[in-house]
Scaffold this motif. Structure first.
Motif, short mmCIF file in Angstrom:
data_model
loop_
_atom_site.label_atom_id
_atom_site.label_comp_id
_atom_site.label_asym_id
_atom_site.label_seq_id
_atom_site.Cartn_x
_atom_site.Cartn_y
_atom_site.Cartn_z
N ASN A 161 -8.11 -0.09 -5.95
CA ASN A 161 -9.24 0.54 -5.29
C ASN A 161 -9.01 2.01 -4.95
OD1 ASN A 161 -10.75 -1.90 -5.21
ND2 ASN A 161 -9.58 -2.57 -3.42
N GLU A 162 -7.83 2.54 -5.27
CA GLU A 162 -7.54 3.96 -5.00
C GLU A 162 -8.37 4.82 -5.96
OE1 GLU A 162 -7.00 7.22 -3.89
OE2 GLU A 162 -5.60 6.00 -2.74
N LYS A 163 -9.42 5.47 -5.43
CA LYS A 163 -10.35 6.22 -6.28
C LYS A 163 -9.72 7.47 -6.88
CE LYS A 163 -14.53 4.55 -3.99
NZ LYS A 163 -13.86 3.53 -3.18
N LEU A 164 -8.71 8.03 -6.22
CA LEU A 164 -8.09 9.25 -6.74
C LEU A 164 -7.39 9.00 -8.06
CD1 LEU A 164 -7.64 12.21 -6.02
CD2 LEU A 164 -5.52 11.55 -4.88
N LEU A 165 -6.99 7.75 -8.31
CA LEU A 165 -6.28 7.43 -9.56
C LEU A 165 -7.14 7.71 -10.79
CD1 LEU A 165 -4.42 4.14 -8.61
CD2 LEU A 165 -3.36 6.21 -9.53
N ALA A 166 -8.45 7.49 -10.68
CA ALA A 166 -9.33 7.73 -11.83
C ALA A 166 -9.26 9.18 -12.28
CB ALA A 166 -10.76 7.35 -11.47
N THR A 167 -9.21 10.10 -11.31
CA THR A 167 -9.12 11.52 -11.64
C THR A 167 -7.82 11.83 -12.36
OG1 THR A 167 -10.45 12.10 -9.70
CG2 THR A 167 -9.09 13.84 -10.67
N TRP A 168 -6.71 11.35 -11.81
CA TRP A 168 -5.41 11.68 -12.39
C TRP A 168 -5.18 10.99 -13.72
CZ3 TRP A 168 -2.66 15.71 -11.24
CH2 TRP A 168 -2.81 16.30 -9.99
N LEU A 169 -5.64 9.77 -13.88
CA LEU A 169 -5.51 9.09 -15.18
C LEU A 169 -6.31 9.82 -16.25
CD1 LEU A 169 -5.61 5.35 -14.09
CD2 LEU A 169 -3.75 6.48 -15.34
N ARG A 170 -7.48 10.32 -15.87
CA ARG A 170 -8.29 11.09 -16.81
C ARG A 170 -7.58 12.38 -17.22
NH1 ARG A 170 -11.93 14.58 -15.07
NH2 ARG A 170 -12.03 13.51 -13.05
N LYS A 171 -6.97 13.05 -16.23
CA LYS A 171 -6.25 14.29 -16.53
C LYS A 171 -5.06 14.05 -17.44
CE LYS A 171 -7.29 17.02 -12.40
NZ LYS A 171 -6.70 17.76 -11.27
N VAL A 172 -4.29 13.02 -17.14
CA VAL A 172 -3.07 12.78 -17.92
C VAL A 172 -3.41 12.33 -19.34
CG1 VAL A 172 -2.61 10.33 -17.41
CG2 VAL A 172 -0.71 11.92 -17.64
N GLU A 173 -4.51 11.58 -19.51
CA GLU A 173 -4.93 11.19 -20.86
C GLU A 173 -5.31 12.42 -21.67
OE1 GLU A 173 -4.75 8.53 -22.43
OE2 GLU A 173 -4.53 6.92 -20.97
N THR A 174 -5.98 13.38 -21.01
CA THR A 174 -6.35 14.62 -21.70
C THR A 174 -5.12 15.37 -22.18
OG1 THR A 174 -8.37 14.85 -20.37
CG2 THR A 174 -7.53 16.84 -21.44
N SER A 216 0.83 -1.21 0.00
CA SER A 216 0.00 0.00 0.00
C SER A 216 0.86 1.26 0.00
CB SER A 216 -0.93 0.01 1.21
OG SER A 216 -0.19 0.05 2.42
N VAL A 217 2.00 1.22 0.70
CA VAL A 217 2.90 2.37 0.72
C VAL A 217 3.53 2.57 -0.65
CG1 VAL A 217 4.94 3.38 1.80
CG2 VAL A 217 3.36 2.03 3.17
N LYS A 218 3.90 1.46 -1.30
CA LYS A 218 4.44 1.55 -2.66
C LYS A 218 3.43 2.20 -3.60
CE LYS A 218 7.21 -2.70 -2.42
NZ LYS A 218 7.36 -4.05 -2.99
N ALA A 219 2.17 1.79 -3.46
CA ALA A 219 1.12 2.36 -4.32
C ALA A 219 0.99 3.86 -4.10
CB ALA A 219 -0.21 1.66 -4.04
N LYS A 220 1.02 4.29 -2.84
CA LYS A 220 0.92 5.73 -2.54
C LYS A 220 2.14 6.49 -3.06
CE LYS A 220 -0.05 5.20 1.91
NZ LYS A 220 -0.37 5.58 3.32
N ALA A 221 3.32 5.86 -2.96
CA ALA A 221 4.54 6.51 -3.45
C ALA A 221 4.48 6.70 -4.96
CB ALA A 221 5.76 5.69 -3.06
#
Length: 322
Positions: free
Chosen positions: A108-121, A73-78
């Motif tokens: 299950n990290e919900k914040l990733l959906a936001t950032w992946l959407r931004k970076v794709e844009t 989980s720490v690796k994922a956050k890093a």
């Protein structure tokens, strides 16, 4: 828990990032083997717009737990924190790779959906697939259709992301993560009004009083201070000035709306524009009787701008106040 680390967290949640950075530095001096300390300092550096330092701390946090399966989980956050830093440094492909690696470790990290959407844009923009931005051509389009199309709001259980495409072509972004308590994203909503974007969050637990909007809040009751005013418990060092917040909300509600707000916006645009843009705005708005507003002097200078009222309406002469 390291006392400096706890105080640093309090300062961070109070938006006192300079104080938080100082305290995180002290915590790391006492224990430079704790990856969480570097992750928190990385987040603080990001708030201070020190993205290179934020990236360095994210990589240090990852290296501290590399090879330790129990620290997944720490690796994922890093990796998430590294991706955010790379995004702010405009390394969009690197950011995407980091976000995807983080998702593999914690899907299950919900914040990733936001950032992946931004970076794709941003990646689409870099290869020229995004539609070109055009200058506003009419008052109705500028404040209604165009604004609605350029406002993007994403809500998760503990986070809210708001992105607005400004007339200049740049983005304004507001990230609230983590929220103090959970919300119900499906029943939460937002509305684009003439002078503001209104976001209404539905509490997941009805009756829970939020002392703060962001951060970790463990106490949820309400108490009355010695002066009889309502206060909220919080683990933060500095109490929120709710009276000041109430006044600020009242000021927002007193802002002009409708035609008054539109005229105020026109005046602000005119004030900040160059000479050609001002000429274009004056000529197009005046000649079209207020039905068209253009900032393109090369186009407007070629002839008279026609009056084009919306369907079902009749144009009337009006002056553009500067």
């Amino acid at each position: 828990m390291n006392k400096c680390y706890k105080q640093a967290n309090d300062a961070f949640f109070e938006d006192d990032y300079d104080e938080a950075l100082k305290l995180y530095n002290e915590a790391i001096e006492l224990d430079a083997t704790n990856a969480e300390y570097f992750l928190k300092r990385s987040a603080t550096y990001q708030k201070l717009k020190k993205n290179k330092e934020s990236l360095d701390d994210a990589e240090k946090a990852f290296n501290l737990v590399e090879g330790k399966d129990e620290e997944k989980s720490v690796k994922a956050k890093a990796l998430l924190r590294k991706g955010i830093a790379l995004f702010e440094l405009k390394n969009y492909q690197g950011a995407k790779d980091s976000f995807e690696s983080s998702k593999e470790l914690n899907p299950n990290e919900k914040l990733l959906a936001t950032w992946l959407r931004k970076v794709e844009t941003e990646l689409k923009k870099s290869i020229g697939t995004q539609p070109a931005q055009t200058a506003p051509s009419g008052a109705a389009n500028f404040l209604s259709q165009s604004r609605k199309e350029t406002v993007d709001v994403y809500m998760a259980d503990r986070s809210v992301s708001v992105t607005v495409k400004l007339p200049t072509g740049s983005d304004y972004s507001l990230e609230l993560d983590p929220l103090a308590h959970e919300i119900n994203p499906k029943e939460s909503k937002y509305e684009v009004l003439s002078t503001k974007i209104e976001v209404k969050l539905k509490k997941a637990s009805i009756g829970v009083k939020w002392g703060v909007l962001e951060g970790e809040e463990t106490l949820v009751g309400s108490i009355s201070g010695g002066d009889g005013k309502l206060t909220y418990p919080s683990s933060a060092k500095h109490a929120k000035n709710w009276d000041a917040l109430e006044k600020e909300i009242s000021k927002e509600q007193d802002k002009p709306e409708g035609e008054a707000a539109l005229n105020a916006l026109f005046q602000q645009l005119y004030k900040d524009a160059d000479d050609d843009t001002r000429r274009a705005m004056l000529k197009s708005y005046t000649e079209s009787s207020g039905t068209c507003l253009s900032t393109n002097w090369n186009e407007v200078s070629k002839g008279t701008v026609e009056t084009k009222p919306p369907e079902g309406m009749v144009a009337k002469k009006k002056m553009f106040n500067t």
